[in-house]
Design a protein around this motif. Structure first.
Motif, PDB file in Angstrom:
ATOM      1  N   SER A 182       0.651  -1.392   0.659  1.00  0.00           N
ATOM      2  CA  SER A 182       0.463  -0.262   0.002  1.00  0.00           C
ATOM      3  C   SER A 182       0.152   1.608   0.053  1.00  0.00           C
ATOM      4  CB  SER A 182      -0.907  -0.051   1.391  1.00  0.00           C
ATOM      5  OG  SER A 182      -0.188   0.483   2.855  1.00  0.00           O
ATOM      6  N   VAL A 183       1.927   1.095   0.531  1.00  0.00           N
ATOM      7  CA  VAL A 183       2.647   2.409   0.423  1.00  0.00           C
ATOM      8  C   VAL A 183       3.752   2.520  -0.463  1.00  0.00           C
ATOM      9  CG1 VAL A 183       5.069   3.646   2.138  1.00  0.00           C
ATOM     10  CG2 VAL A 183       3.311   2.602   3.047  1.00  0.00           C
ATOM     11  N   LEU A 184       4.283   1.240  -0.911  1.00  0.00           N
ATOM     12  CA  LEU A 184       5.328   1.814  -2.644  1.00  0.00           C
ATOM     13  C   LEU A 184       4.247   1.797  -3.916  1.00  0.00           C
ATOM     14  CD1 LEU A 184       8.285  -0.616  -1.472  1.00  0.00           C
ATOM     15  CD2 LEU A 184       7.968   1.753  -1.270  1.00  0.00           C
ATOM     16  N   ASP A 185       3.394   0.898  -3.487  1.00  0.00           N
ATOM     17  CA  ASP A 185       2.831   0.688  -4.811  1.00  0.00           C
ATOM     18  C   ASP A 185       1.537   1.667  -4.787  1.00  0.00           C
ATOM     19  OD1 ASP A 185       4.155  -1.202  -5.426  1.00  0.00           O
ATOM     20  OD2 ASP A 185       3.032  -3.147  -5.346  1.00  0.00           O
ATOM     21  N   ASP A 186       0.812   2.124  -4.325  1.00  0.00           N
ATOM     22  CA  ASP A 186      -0.218   3.323  -3.947  1.00  0.00           C
ATOM     23  C   ASP A 186       0.169   4.797  -3.341  1.00  0.00           C
ATOM     24  OD1 ASP A 186      -2.043   0.732  -4.811  1.00  0.00           O
ATOM     25  OD2 ASP A 186      -2.518  -0.274  -3.094  1.00  0.00           O
ATOM     26  N   GLY A 187       1.110   4.572  -2.841  1.00  0.00           N
ATOM     27  CA  GLY A 187       1.565   5.850  -2.225  1.00  0.00           C
ATOM     28  C   GLY A 187       0.809   6.364  -1.332  1.00  0.00           C
ATOM     29  N   ASP A 188       0.115   5.064  -0.066  1.00  0.00           N
ATOM     30  CA  ASP A 188      -0.576   5.264   1.340  1.00  0.00           C
ATOM     31  C   ASP A 188       0.617   5.720   1.738  1.00  0.00           C
ATOM     32  OD1 ASP A 188      -1.969   5.462   3.317  1.00  0.00           O
ATOM     33  OD2 ASP A 188      -2.640   3.569   3.555  1.00  0.00           O
ATOM     34  N   LEU A 189       0.883   7.111   2.138  1.00  0.00           N
ATOM     35  CA  LEU A 189       1.897   7.596   2.838  1.00  0.00           C
ATOM     36  C   LEU A 189       1.277   8.955   4.048  1.00  0.00           C
ATOM     37  CD1 LEU A 189       4.946   9.208   0.285  1.00  0.00           C
ATOM     38  CD2 LEU A 189       4.275   7.127   2.180  1.00  0.00           C
ATOM     39  N   ASP A 190      -0.084   9.150   3.612  1.00  0.00           N
ATOM     40  CA  ASP A 190      -0.163   9.868   4.492  1.00  0.00           C
ATOM     41  C   ASP A 190      -0.155   9.593   6.529  1.00  0.00           C
ATOM     42  OD1 ASP A 190      -1.819  11.881   3.791  1.00  0.00           O
ATOM     43  OD2 ASP A 190      -3.380  11.169   3.514  1.00  0.00           O
ATOM     44  N   LYS A 191      -0.252   7.856   6.947  1.00  0.00           N
ATOM     45  CA  LYS A 191      -0.070   7.829   8.356  1.00  0.00           C
ATOM     46  C   LYS A 191       1.289   8.397   8.967  1.00  0.00           C
ATOM     47  CE  LYS A 191      -1.036   3.514   7.662  1.00  0.00           C
ATOM     48  NZ  LYS A 191      -1.143   3.528   5.854  1.00  0.00           N
ATOM     49  N   PHE A 192       1.975   8.257   7.764  1.00  0.00           N
ATOM     50  CA  PHE A 192       4.292   9.040   8.328  1.00  0.00           C
ATOM     51  C   PHE A 192       4.074  10.233   8.254  1.00  0.00           C
ATOM     52  CE2 PHE A 192       4.308   4.292   5.971  1.00  0.00           C
ATOM     53  CZ  PHE A 192       4.367   4.165   6.878  1.00  0.00           C
ATOM     54  N   VAL A 193       3.410  10.452   6.741  1.00  0.00           N
ATOM     55  CA  VAL A 193       3.438  12.229   7.007  1.00  0.00           C
ATOM     56  C   VAL A 193       2.824  12.879   8.032  1.00  0.00           C
ATOM     57  CG1 VAL A 193       2.589  14.409   5.961  1.00  0.00           C
ATOM     58  CG2 VAL A 193       3.118  12.512   4.644  1.00  0.00           C
ATOM     59  N   VAL A 194       2.125  12.654   8.404  1.00  0.00           N
ATOM     60  CA  VAL A 194       0.710  13.340   9.708  1.00  0.00           C
ATOM     61  C   VAL A 194       1.605  12.561  10.968  1.00  0.00           C
ATOM     62  CG1 VAL A 194      -0.988  13.247  11.177  1.00  0.00           C
ATOM     63  CG2 VAL A 194      -1.786  12.969   8.750  1.00  0.00           C
ATOM     64  N   GLY A 195       2.053  11.567  11.124  1.00  0.00           N
ATOM     65  CA  GLY A 195       2.820  10.697  11.893  1.00  0.00           C
ATOM     66  C   GLY A 195       4.314  11.611  12.571  1.00  0.00           C
ATOM     67  N   TYR A 196       4.539  12.216  11.718  1.00  0.00           N
ATOM     68  CA  TYR A 196       6.185  13.211  11.086  1.00  0.00           C
ATOM     69  C   TYR A 196       5.335  14.526  12.090  1.00  0.00           C
ATOM     70  CZ  TYR A 196       9.223  16.477   9.574  1.00  0.00           C
ATOM     71  OH  TYR A 196      10.785  17.513   9.731  1.00  0.00           O
ATOM     72  N   HIS A 197       4.580  15.399  11.664  1.00  0.00           N
ATOM     73  CA  HIS A 197       4.061  16.870  11.422  1.00  0.00           C
ATOM     74  C   HIS A 197       3.679  16.495  13.752  1.00  0.00           C
ATOM     75  CE1 HIS A 197       4.447  19.007   8.366  1.00  0.00           C
ATOM     76  NE2 HIS A 197       4.497  17.676   7.921  1.00  0.00           N
ATOM     77  N   ARG A 198       2.880  15.277  13.661  1.00  0.00           N
ATOM     78  CA  ARG A 198       2.560  15.968  15.274  1.00  0.00           C
ATOM     79  C   ARG A 198       4.089  15.131  16.120  1.00  0.00           C
ATOM     80  NH1 ARG A 198      -2.760  14.581  16.746  1.00  0.00           N
ATOM     81  NH2 ARG A 198      -3.625  13.254  15.151  1.00  0.00           N
ATOM     82  N   TRP A 199       4.884  14.463  16.118  1.00  0.00           N
ATOM     83  CA  TRP A 199       6.056  14.679  16.766  1.00  0.00           C
ATOM     84  C   TRP A 199       6.865  15.822  16.347  1.00  0.00           C
ATOM     85  CZ3 TRP A 199      11.757  14.502  14.107  1.00  0.00           C
ATOM     86  CH2 TRP A 199      12.062  14.011  14.825  1.00  0.00           C
ATOM     87  N   VAL A 200       6.689  16.764  15.411  1.00  0.00           N
ATOM     88  CA  VAL A 200       7.422  17.687  15.657  1.00  0.00           C
ATOM     89  C   VAL A 200       7.150  19.192  16.443  1.00  0.00           C
ATOM     90  CG1 VAL A 200       7.893  19.774  13.832  1.00  0.00           C
ATOM     91  CG2 VAL A 200       8.722  17.796  13.107  1.00  0.00           C
ATOM     92  N   THR A 201       5.489  18.834  16.580  1.00  0.00           N
ATOM     93  CA  THR A 201       4.896  19.954  16.397  1.00  0.00           C
ATOM     94  C   THR A 201       4.512  19.335  18.994  1.00  0.00           C
ATOM     95  OG1 THR A 201       3.097  18.480  15.969  1.00  0.00           O
ATOM     96  CG2 THR A 201       3.660  20.404  15.502  1.00  0.00           C
ATOM     97  N   GLY A 202       5.126  17.421  18.923  1.00  0.00           N
ATOM     98  CA  GLY A 202       4.992  17.822  20.029  1.00  0.00           C
ATOM     99  C   GLY A 202       4.194  17.012  20.644  1.00  0.00           C
ATOM    100  N   GLY A 203       2.704  16.383  19.082  1.00  0.00           N
ATOM    101  CA  GLY A 203       2.143  16.008  19.297  1.00  0.00           C
ATOM    102  C   GLY A 203       2.900  14.011  20.197  1.00  0.00           C
ATOM    103  N   GLU A 204       0.996  13.785  20.364  1.00  0.00           N
ATOM    104  CA  GLU A 204       1.806  12.335  20.832  1.00  0.00           C
ATOM    105  C   GLU A 204       2.203  11.307  19.175  1.00  0.00           C
ATOM    106  OE1 GLU A 204      -1.291  10.367  22.541  1.00  0.00           O
ATOM    107  OE2 GLU A 204      -1.417  11.643  24.525  1.00  0.00           O
TER     108      GLU A 204
END
Length: 371
Positions: free
Chosen positions: A346-368
């Motif tokens: 789903s990641v490599l073939d379908d580009g399902d990256l939102d979970k990683f992108v959202v997770g990164y921004h939660r991490w950067v902003t100090g969220g869970e």
């Protein structure tokens, strides 16, 4: 059917109120009225550049307001369906309420993500470059896999892509890929992808089918608005033209249309070869050069930004931000946030990256972290 209650509705109402505050929706409503009045003034259109900027601001303000209004409407619909369904014991109404709540949660997640973008450049377009690292020729294959993954991700989000440079690899894959992504929050979202990406798999070119680890680097830059000043002395540039080697329009491989620009003081090199004409390739290359020099200037002026971006490192062992393991098990894991999935396809073939992108921004902003 997911179980929902009045507590669920109240929680969503509180989240929506927070997002309205983050996005300054009351101010945006005022902006819409002001900009509509400004756009109705015939004198505005005497200056095409000013008119274009006003219309862009109006479109963005309307988009923010419309998104909030749609979320409010969904919340009201869900609350009404839940109340009526509970009173009448109507399973269809309760199912409708649950479905509306699920859709609203997705909408709120997107709005919350947008509220984390505090820099004006976050809301604009992005220039992405994927470069092979350690791993020999197979790193070029990995480079192409990432390139295709990002094209699918952009397609999923409704963004458009201009491929600026994508020469073929020596045997397999591509030597690099540079492309411009146009869409709302493109830079803000995609800057989560900047860094080293590691692939572990059975080598497709090894007759003994041994496991191999390869790397590729991803650079993400903002597309700079015209009013951002970046001083470039033409005397500091060396411009070379050559035959394009990748895909392109008619005649792209028969004329010296490809352009390479070297900024001599910094050694920065940019190339573009996917447009039909040398003039178009030069214009795109200059746009990329401006963005790279702008980023370098930011780093020079504010060394503390390195703590956020991370220092520039070799595209190899020990420096990766994310691992993609295809063998002996299947797992994609972001090493900064802990976000992972076993659905590699789903990641490599379908580009399902939102979970990683959202997770990164939660991490950067100090969220869970989003596990």
């Amino acid at each position: 059917m997911a179980d929902i209650s009045q507590e669920t509705i109240d929680g969503l109402r509180a989240r929506l109120a927070e997002v309205e505050g983050y996005l300054h929706i009351d101010e945006r409503r005022v902006d819409v009225k002001r900009l509509e009045e400004q756009s109705a003034d015939p004198s505005l259109w005497s200056d095409a550049d000013v008119a274009r900027e006003v219309m862009a601001q109006l479109s963005a303000a309307k988009s923010d307001v419309a998104a909030i209004d749609a979320a409010i409407a969904k919340l009201d619909d869900a609350a009404a369906a839940l109340e009526l369904g509970q009173e009448m014991g109507d399973e269809d109404l309760l199912a409708e309420a649950a479905a509306t709540v699920a859709a609203l949660e997705d909408d709120l997640a997107e709005l919350e993500l947008s509220s984390w973008f505090t820099d004006d450049l976050d809301h604009g377009d992005a220039i992405v470059t994927v470069t092979p690292g350690q791993g020999g020729l197979e790193a070029q294959d990995w480079c192409e896999m990432l390139f295709r993954m990002y094209l699918r991700y952009c397609d999923r989000r409704g963004w458009t892509v201009d491929v600026n440079d994508c020469p073929a690899g020596e045997v397999i894959g591509i030597d690099r890929a540079t492309f411009t992504v146009h869409g709302k929050n493109a830079y803000g979202m995609l800057r989560a992808e900047g860094g080293v990406h590691r692939l572990v798999r059975i080598s497709p070119t090894d007759a003994q089918k041994r496991r191999q680890t390869t790397f590729a680097g991803v650079e993400v830059l903002p597309v700079l608005p015209d009013d951002v000043e970046v001083e470039i002395d033409p005397k500091d540039l060396r411009i070379d033209v050559y035959h394009a080697t990748g895909h392109g329009g008619q005649g792209v491989n028969t004329t010296d249309s490809a352009v390479r620009i070297t900024h001599l003081p910094t050694g920065t090199v940019v190339t573009c070869q996917n447009e039909r004409s040398q003039l178009q390739n030069k214009a795109f290359a200059m746009k990329i050069l401006r963005s790279r020099l702008y980023e370098q200037e930011l780093e020079r002026r504010a060394a503390e930004l390195d703590e956020l971006r991370g220092p520039k490192r070799a595209i190899g062992f020990g420096n990766q931000i994310r691992s993609y393991v295809l063998y002996p098990y299947q797992l994609v894991k972001d090493l900064r946030t802990g976000v992972e999935t076993g659905n590699v396809e789903s990641v490599l073939d379908d580009g399902d990256l939102d979970k990683f992108v959202v997770g990164y921004h939660r991490w950067v902003t100090g969220g869970e972290d989003e596990q």
